[in-house]
Design an enzyme around this catalytic site. Structure first.
Site, PDB file in Angstrom:
ATOM      1  N   HIS A 159     -11.974  -3.095  -2.318  1.00  0.00           N
ATOM      2  CA  HIS A 159     -12.737  -3.310  -1.089  1.00  0.00           C
ATOM      3  C   HIS A 159     -14.089  -3.973  -1.355  1.00  0.00           C
ATOM      4  CE1 HIS A 159      -9.946  -0.103   0.204  1.00  0.00           C
ATOM      5  NE2 HIS A 159     -10.207  -0.416   1.446  1.00  0.00           N
TER       6      HIS A 159
ATOM      7  N   HIS B   3      -5.878   5.879   2.272  1.00  0.00           N
ATOM      8  CA  HIS B   3      -7.067   6.017   1.424  1.00  0.00           C
ATOM      9  C   HIS B   3      -8.286   5.839   2.315  1.00  0.00           C
ATOM     10  CE1 HIS B   3      -6.763   1.416   1.023  1.00  0.00           C
ATOM     11  NE2 HIS B   3      -7.801   1.653   1.775  1.00  0.00           N
TER      12      HIS B   3
ATOM     13  N   HIS C 164      -5.154   1.110  11.589  1.00  0.00           N
ATOM     14  CA  HIS C 164      -6.580   1.343  11.860  1.00  0.00           C
ATOM     15  C   HIS C 164      -7.329   0.025  11.968  1.00  0.00           C
ATOM     16  CE1 HIS C 164      -6.620   1.246   7.377  1.00  0.00           C
ATOM     17  NE2 HIS C 164      -7.935   1.264   7.330  1.00  0.00           N
TER      18      HIS C 164
HETATM   19  C1  DHB Z   1     -11.803   3.791   6.607  1.00  0.00           C
HETATM   20  C2  DHB Z   1     -10.494   3.365   6.305  1.00  0.00           C
HETATM   21  C3  DHB Z   1     -10.262   2.491   5.244  1.00  0.00           C
HETATM   22  O1  DHB Z   1      -9.024   2.025   4.919  1.00  0.00           O
HETATM   23  C4  DHB Z   1     -11.326   2.060   4.460  1.00  0.00           C
HETATM   24  O2  DHB Z   1     -11.043   1.255   3.406  1.00  0.00           O
HETATM   25  C5  DHB Z   1     -12.610   2.443   4.761  1.00  0.00           C
HETATM   26  C6  DHB Z   1     -12.852   3.322   5.833  1.00  0.00           C
HETATM   27  C7  DHB Z   1     -12.058   4.742   7.732  1.00  0.00           C
HETATM   28  O3  DHB Z   1     -11.142   5.053   8.519  1.00  0.00           O
HETATM   29  O4  DHB Z   1     -13.193   5.248   7.826  1.00  0.00           O
HETATM   30 FE    FE Z   2      -9.067   0.579   3.213  1.00  0.00          FE
END
Ligand code: DHB
Ligand code: FE
Length: 279
Positions: A59, A12, A193
């Site tokens: 978030h 997401h 990430h």
């Molecule tokens: C990104 C990834 C995420 O899981 C999120 O919640 C917000 C941004 C990103 O890779 O930009």
């Molecule tokens: Fe996220």
């Protein structure tokens, strides 16, 4: 009793909302990502689930650092979409299924999970964008949703083992729900990430691939890790993949893979998609 028809796990990333709004699905940057979804949509057209139980992360939209439940279950008739700060278009509200919500809440509390019950909840990109990828077009959503949020914002985060147990309990709740509904389980987040700090941009393809494979035939594999170990292996935000683990646990012990896709990067994230059916 209700039937679990399958589990879909997907990343997401807010930027997906911008790409959809601007019609960028065929741009070279986005195509390998969006190309993952048509086989899953064809499966949804065929299987036609009535309701989705969704594990995702809030978030900072409903809960902020001052009050942050580890696990929260929505029990509302409808969930409006809102954007917690990425400037992406707002999508239509999604219908809830309060009867299933309360059945899940009762089961979780009986199973000794101290959850927060939410008779009002908004859904952010972590749920609205997976829905938009699965049912594109911006029309009314053809599915009801039970949203379950897991804290992946502020430490201490729930461990992978605890998240697995949460998913198992939710799976038992669905299987014992007196209804003929066809239930889809959704898990969103990850894969590896890191958005901030010295390792911003960190991605671990080896781990992601090992994790995706494990969900098919050794699904508790990732429960061996602690949260600090997972942060080291997958990045500060990569730990979101624990929500895939909860969704996988809800499916039951044996699963068959129907589809998967993996692509680096979408924004800062290694994106993953998986569709599993009970075996
Ligand atoms: C990104 C990834 C995420 O899981 C999120 O919640 C917000 C941004 C990103 O890779 O930009
Ligand atoms: Fe996220």
């Amino acid at each position: 009793m209700a039937t679990i028809v399958g589990t879909i796990m997907t990343s997401h990333v807010p930027a997906i909302g911008g790409a959809i709004a601007k019609g960028r699905q065929s741009d070279p940057y986005w195509k390998p990502f969006f190309d993952g979804y048509p086989p899953v949509r064809a499966w949804l057209d065929r299987v036609k689930p009535d309701v989705a139980v969704a594990f995702f992360q809030d978030h900072g939209l409903n809960f902020f650092l001052d009050k942050l439940p580890t696990f929260a279950v929505g029990a509302a008739p409808e969930y409006p979409n809102a954007d917690e700060g990425w400037g992406i278009p707002t999508l239509k509200p999604v219908k809830g299924d309060p009867a299933l919500s309360w059945h899940i809440i009762n089961t979780l509390v009986a199973d000794e999970f101290d959850i927060t019950m939410c008779q009002q909840m908004q859904i952010d990109h972590a749920l609205s964008l997976p829905l938009a990828l699965l049912w594109p077009g911006g029309g009314d959503w053809p599915i009801r949703v039970v949203p379950i949020t897991m804290n992946h914002v502020q430490h201490p985060l729930p461990s992978p083992k605890r998240s697995w147990k949460l998913g198992e309990s939710v799976g038992r709740a669905v299987q014992s729900w007196d209804s003929d509904a066809r239930v889809l389980v959704l898990g969103t987040g990850g894969l590896s990430h890191q958005l901030d700090g010295e390792r911003a941009g960190f991605i671990n393809k080896n781990f992601d691939e090992r994790f995706m494979a494990s969900l098919v035939d050794d699904p508790e594999w990732a429960t061996r890790y602690s949260i600090p170990e997972l942060v080291r292996l997958t990045g500060t935000q990569g730990v979101e993949l624990v929500m895939w683990l909860a969704a996988r646990a809800a499916l039951g012990p044996l699963a068959r893979k129907r589809h998967s896709n993996y692509h680096i990067p979408i924004s800062n994230t290694a994106s993953g998609l998986m569709l599993l059916e009970p075996a």
